[in-house]
Design a protein around this motif. Structure first.
Motif: not given
Length: 268
Positions: A64-78, A86-94
């Motif tokens: 039950d987070p306020v926000q989760v940011k995922g970071i990875d070097r792989s464009e393919g995995y991102m 599918h959740d507005a609390r999630a962000q992904f960034e290379v």
């Protein structure tokens, strides 16, 4: 075995190929890891080396987070993670684990799943995880017990090394001595984290038949599949048959195995 020279380059780029090899098992470890952490709801999380999003998705479902940011070097995995989360609390960034694009003290919890041993400077990565967490925040991660109880990998490398001595140098159990309680504890204490604890997470990794076990090694994602795809057809067939003879089949043709992950946590 006299084959073409094996590659020492681990390949991590194709989410669809990664899932049947390791991704599906990662999804079993993540909930157990989060239950152990027992972080209260309403926090900001950073998932470093988020890959295809297994841990990020578990955080969204369980913590039950306020926000989760995922970071990875792989464009393919991102791309894969964005497509399947599918959740507005999630962000992904290379981004790079050694230079996180996050301000100091900007999150409550930093986590990472099955990534640390692939980072060129693990001590610097853990220091970055500690930097971006607020005082009193949690830093935690988990890695496979490569040298011990990741049985589906251990059987592969034991068979490969028996046929080709050069395969020993590619075995994660030899390459990643950091993936042990002692190694992880030392790393976290060196980052000046407090109340450092290590925990074993065991999961069942059962395969319905030999084909389900073998086919992920043809996907090229990770050290073992990358090695398998350097072999000639003849030598790959020899490895396949060696594995078929070595694996512990049940009466119904299934292959019951266990995989262990080591989890570590500390407080800034």
């Amino acid at each position: 075995m006299d084959n073409d020279q094996p590659s020492h380059k681990d390949v991590w780029a194709n989410g669809a190929a990664y899932e049947p090899y390791v991704g599906r098992w990662s999804r079993l470890v993540a909930p157990a890891f989060l239950s152990w952490l027992a972080v209260p709801p309403g926090n900001r999380w950073l998932d470093i080396g988020c890959g295809t999003g297994a841990l990020t998705q578990a955080i969204l479902q369980q913590a039950d987070p306020v926000q989760v940011k995922g970071i990875d070097r792989s464009e393919g995995y991102m791309a894969f993670a964005r497509q399947h989360t599918h959740d507005a609390r999630a962000q992904f960034e290379v981004g790079n684990a050694l230079a996180l694009p996050v301000e100091s003290g900007g999150v409550d919890v930093t986590v990472s799943g099955f990534v640390l041993n692939f980072v060129s400077e693990p001590d610097r990565a853990v220091a970055e995880m500690a930097r971006v967490v607020k005082p009193g925040g949690t830093v935690a991660l988990y890695v496979w017990d490569y040298a011990g109880k990741v049985q589906f990998m251990r059987h592969f490398w034991n068979a490969a090394a028996a046929l080709d001595p050069r395969a020993r140098d590619l075995d994660e159990g030899r390459r990643f001595p950091l993936c042990s309680p002692r190694g992880l504890t030392g790393l976290f204490e060196a980052a000046q984290l407090h109340d450092v604890r290590v925990h074993a997470i065991d999961i069942d990794t059962d395969f319905k038949d030999f084909e389900e076990y073998w086919s992920p090694f043809l996907g090229g994602q990770g050290a073992a599949p990358a090695y398998a795809m350097t072999l000639t057809e003849e030598h790959r067939a020899a490895l396949r048959e060696r594995l078929r003879d070595a694996l512990p089949f049940a009466v119904d043709g299934s292959i019951p195995l266990v995989a262990r992950a080591w989890a570590v946590r500390g407080t800034r």
